[in-house]
Write an enzyme that holds these catalytic residues in place. Structure first.
Site, short mmCIF file in Angstrom:
data_model
loop_
_atom_site.label_atom_id
_atom_site.label_comp_id
_atom_site.label_asym_id
_atom_site.label_seq_id
_atom_site.Cartn_x
_atom_site.Cartn_y
_atom_site.Cartn_z
N TYR A 61 -9.16 -10.77 -7.29
CA TYR A 61 -8.18 -10.93 -8.36
C TYR A 61 -8.41 -12.19 -9.17
O TYR A 61 -7.99 -12.27 -10.32
CB TYR A 61 -6.76 -10.89 -7.78
CG TYR A 61 -6.51 -9.57 -7.09
CD1 TYR A 61 -6.44 -8.39 -7.82
CD2 TYR A 61 -6.40 -9.49 -5.71
CE1 TYR A 61 -6.26 -7.16 -7.19
CE2 TYR A 61 -6.22 -8.28 -5.07
CZ TYR A 61 -6.15 -7.12 -5.82
OH TYR A 61 -5.98 -5.91 -5.20
N ARG A 91 -0.70 -2.12 -6.99
CA ARG A 91 -1.03 -3.22 -6.07
C ARG A 91 -1.95 -4.24 -6.76
O ARG A 91 -1.75 -5.45 -6.64
CB ARG A 91 -1.69 -2.63 -4.83
CG ARG A 91 -1.98 -3.61 -3.70
CD ARG A 91 -2.28 -2.79 -2.45
NE ARG A 91 -3.04 -3.51 -1.45
CZ ARG A 91 -2.49 -4.29 -0.52
NH1 ARG A 91 -1.19 -4.49 -0.50
NH2 ARG A 91 -3.25 -4.88 0.39
N HIS A 95 -2.50 2.25 -5.97
CA HIS A 95 -3.32 1.05 -5.78
C HIS A 95 -3.42 0.23 -7.07
O HIS A 95 -3.60 -0.99 -7.01
CB HIS A 95 -4.70 1.43 -5.27
CG HIS A 95 -5.17 0.54 -4.17
ND1 HIS A 95 -4.54 0.46 -2.93
CD2 HIS A 95 -6.19 -0.36 -4.10
CE1 HIS A 95 -5.16 -0.41 -2.16
NE2 HIS A 95 -6.16 -0.92 -2.85
N ARG A 138 0.85 -1.19 0.00
CA ARG A 138 0.00 0.00 0.00
C ARG A 138 0.88 1.24 0.00
O ARG A 138 2.06 1.19 0.37
CB ARG A 138 -0.88 0.02 1.25
CG ARG A 138 -1.77 -1.20 1.42
CD ARG A 138 -2.51 -1.15 2.75
NE ARG A 138 -3.39 -2.29 2.93
CZ ARG A 138 -3.07 -3.42 3.57
NH1 ARG A 138 -1.85 -3.54 4.08
NH2 ARG A 138 -3.92 -4.40 3.69
#
Length: 307
Positions: free
Chosen positions: A284, A252, A249, A152
């Site tokens: 994901y 990420r 993000h 993060r």
């Protein structure tokens, strides 16, 4: 009497927020988010002349109905519900109330957005951006840290040089709730740090600033503010002609998706991301599922959409 109830409600909420900060170790940002959501409950209690000790299931249902009337997203409603459930569990544990009015209240059906993911070619273009001065070297090192670790924004900005084990190419990071985990450096990320850190030392020496060991600093020897990081991402999005959303993000998301694309176990990805719940990581698998469907539609002779 209403004033007394309001004062009492506020005291219970303030005590809970202090507990999150002092005992649970939640970040200031997270505590502020809980405070914002519990303010909705506080306002509801005031408008209905209720104290938390008087609230029952029917009141909780009315509260949630009000949230729907405000056209809040399912994710927002569920987040607010989660905070209220935590609050009442705390009140139950401390014998302030005898029932949790939110226990039987169902959450909103959440249609989660598929996160933006950068293609491998886009990642390579970003990570291999030219570095002709200290600032550009710091920026590209930062990009490599994001993609290498999947961290993060707060975790990357909080990295200390002392947290890095250069021999094993791993970093210990402190995530949400002050929980620590190991993340890893790619060969390229390690090479970028090897180039960057000597120049970082020169900046500290030239600016005569106190060195607290934070990895990423600007050319004045100071920690990077959040606003600066977002400006850097905006600058590179325009410079590289990226048409997709480009934020910390998104790195990420890309990190996690590319790992799963390469057959990484989802529980390993969960640990690397620092997710409390496997359900958070499962988004994901939806991304790669979409990709598989796209490949099928484009490649299977009976699956193509062309006429």
């Amino acid at each position: 009497m209403a004033v007394d109830k309001q004062t009492q409600n506020r005291a219970y909420i303030d005590s809970f927020l202090q507990y999150l900060k002092d005992v649970q170790g939640y970040s200031e940002k997270t505590v502020v988010s809980y405070a914002h959501d519990l303010k909705r409950l506080d306002d509801f209690l005031v408008s209905h002349d209720l104290s938390v000790t008087e609230m029952v299931y029917e009141d909780a249902r009315t509260f949630v109905a009000d949230l729907y009337d405000q056209d809040l997203s399912p994710a927002s409603i569920n987040r607010i519900l989660s905070g209220n459930r935590m609050f009442f569990r705390s009140l139950l544990e401390n014998s302030v109330v005898t029932v949790d009015p939110f226990k039987r209240v169902s959450g909103a059906k959440n249609t989660r957005k598929i996160p933006t993911v950068l293609a491998r070619e886009e990642i390579e273009m970003i990570l291999n951006s030219p570095t002709d001065d200290y600032t550009s070297l710091m920026e590209v090192t930062m990009f490599n840290l994001f993609y290498s670790t999947g961290c993060r924004l707060s975790e990357v900005l909080g990295m200390k040089i002392s947290d890095i084990d250069f021999d094993s190419r791993r970093i210990i990071v402190t995530g949400k709730g002050n929980k620590q985990r190991y993340v890893f450096l790619t060969k390229r990320a390690k090479e970028m740090l090897d180039l960057y850190l000597p120049q970082r030392r020169e900046v500290i020496s030239r600016c005569k600033t106190e060195d607290d060991g934070t990895v990423l600093i600007n050319n004045k020897g100071k920690k990077l503010p959040l606003s600066t990081v977002h400006s850097i991402f905006d600058k590179y999005r325009l410079r590289l002609g990226l048409t997709k959303k480009f934020t910390p993000h998104v790195f990420r998301h890309s990190f996690a998706t590319h790992l799963i694309d390469n057959d990484s176990d989802i529980r390993l990805v969960q640990v690397l991301l620092g997710h409390e719940s496997i359900g958070t990581t499962q988004i994901y698998t939806h991304v790669t599922g979409k990709r598989l469907e796209q490949v099928y539609r484009n490649s299977h002779p009976h699956g193509r959409n062309d006429k």
